[in-house]
Scaffold this active site. Structure first.
Site, PDB file in Angstrom:
ATOM      1  CB  VAL A 180      -1.979  11.916  -1.667  1.00  0.00           C
ATOM      2  CG1 VAL A 180      -1.627  13.132  -2.522  1.00  0.00           C
ATOM      3  CG2 VAL A 180      -2.491  12.345  -0.292  1.00  0.00           C
ATOM      4  CD  GLU A 181      -0.628   5.198  -3.500  1.00  0.00           C
ATOM      5  OE1 GLU A 181       0.482   4.721  -3.776  1.00  0.00           O
ATOM      6  OE2 GLU A 181      -1.703   4.827  -4.016  1.00  0.00           O
ATOM      7  CB  THR A 182       2.173   8.194   0.665  1.00  0.00           C
ATOM      8  OG1 THR A 182       2.051   6.832   0.262  1.00  0.00           O
ATOM      9  CG2 THR A 182       3.319   8.325   1.656  1.00  0.00           C
TER      10      THR A 182
END
Ligand code: PLP
Ligand code: CA
Length: 302
Positions: free
Chosen positions: A21-23
């Site tokens: 994930v990036e967030t």
């Protein structure tokens, strides 16, 4: 024949989850803090995730404070989090009204505390009610009608420790008698943990009172409704499939993540016990569970 739902696995590959994930969206109470005390290992965990380039967002159903007030709370706990990274249900109510272009000649009646007032003020939305109505009593002569403002176009109901019969009647009159008056709930949490010693009646009790008197369903802007998820995804231009939602509560946080199509991680540092998670009655299973967010520090490269 009933089939047992497989219970969520304990998180073991921390690096894999982080890389996927990036967030990260973090719920606040039970994940970052408990009441006024910071949960162990939180600063180091947030620092590590930021150093790995992750975006961090904080979402709370507690409507009693504004974004700005939460910014101060984070600061007082030694965490550097900016107001723009904080999404409280008080802010969500104001953001929702702004998004539908709530008319400037209308006002909101508030059942709730300062957080909602401050956010509506910030958004340039007129309001009445709130803590100021906490001392009001109904004392009518025979045949006298209780007055209410016909310009109230929405009632916002959040957690309110000063709820009284005046407020219930005022909100009920607005919703029942003002054409098109909306009924908005910041959140419907059944209980909250004002103190660790016991559970306290939550925002759902105030919302439930108005449901009872109006027979209407509120529009909920807090978790698990998708409003805040859609709002922040569009604000930061992020895909929800690139988000991991981390929370301590199944029916708000984990459902919020699942409704948004995010990865979900349950932490046991708040209200949910392993027993509840694994009980056959529980139908909400996160992708993974872990003890507390600092378990993610296991992914730290040495
Ligand atoms: N509402 C109130 C009034 C609370 O006190 C709390 C937790 O302290 C919550 C809601 C839940 O907050 P969160 O979504 O951060 O767990
Ligand atoms: Ca929580």
């Amino acid at each position: 024949e009933t089939e047992a739902t497989a219970s969520a696995p304990f998180l073991t590959d921390h690096a894999k989850l982080i890389d996927s994930v990036e967030t990260f969206i973090f719920d606040c109470d039970g994940v970052i803090w408990k009441g006024d005390s910071l949960i162990e290992g939180v600063p180091e965990t947030l620092d590590m995730l930021r150093s790995m380039g992750k975006r961090l967002v904080f979402v709370t159903n507690n409507s009693t404070k504004s974004r700005k007030q939460y910014g101060k709370k984070f600061e007082s706990l030694g965490l550097s989090v900016s107001e723009e990274e904080i999404f409280a249900s008080s802010f969500a109510a104001a953001a929702y009204l702004k998004s539908i272009k709530f008319p400037s000649d209308k006002k909101v009646y508030i059942i709730g505390e300062a957080g909602i007032q401050l956010e509506l003020k910030q958004a340039g939305i007129n309001y009445i009610g709130g803590p100021e109505d906490g001392d009001k009593r109904i004392d009518l002569a025979p045949g006298q009608l209780m007055e209410h403002d016909h310009d109230v176009g929405a009632v916002v109901v959040g957690f309110d420790r000063y709820l009284n019969y005046y407020k219930l009647q005022y909100a009920t009159l607005c919703i029942r008698e003002n054409p098109g008056c909306m009924f908005i709930a910041t959140n419907c949490d059944a209980v909250t943990h004002l103190t660790d010693a016991q559970e306290w009646a939550g925002g759902g009790s105030m919302v439930g009172a108005i449901k009872g008197s109006t027979k209407k369903e509120p529009l909920v802007v807090g978790k698990p409704s998708t409003f805040m998820m859609d709002y922040l995804a569009s604000e930061f231009n992020i895909k929800t499939s690139q988000i991991c939602m981390v929370g301590d509560r199944l029916d708000t946080d984990i459902l919020f993540g699942q409704n948004g199509g995010c990865a979900t991680l349950l932490v046991l540092s708040g209200v949910t016990t392993l027993e509840t998670l694994q009980s056959p009655e529980n139908k909400i299973q996160p992708d993974f569970y872990t003890t507390k967010i600092s378990d993610l520090l296991a992914a730290k490269k040495v």
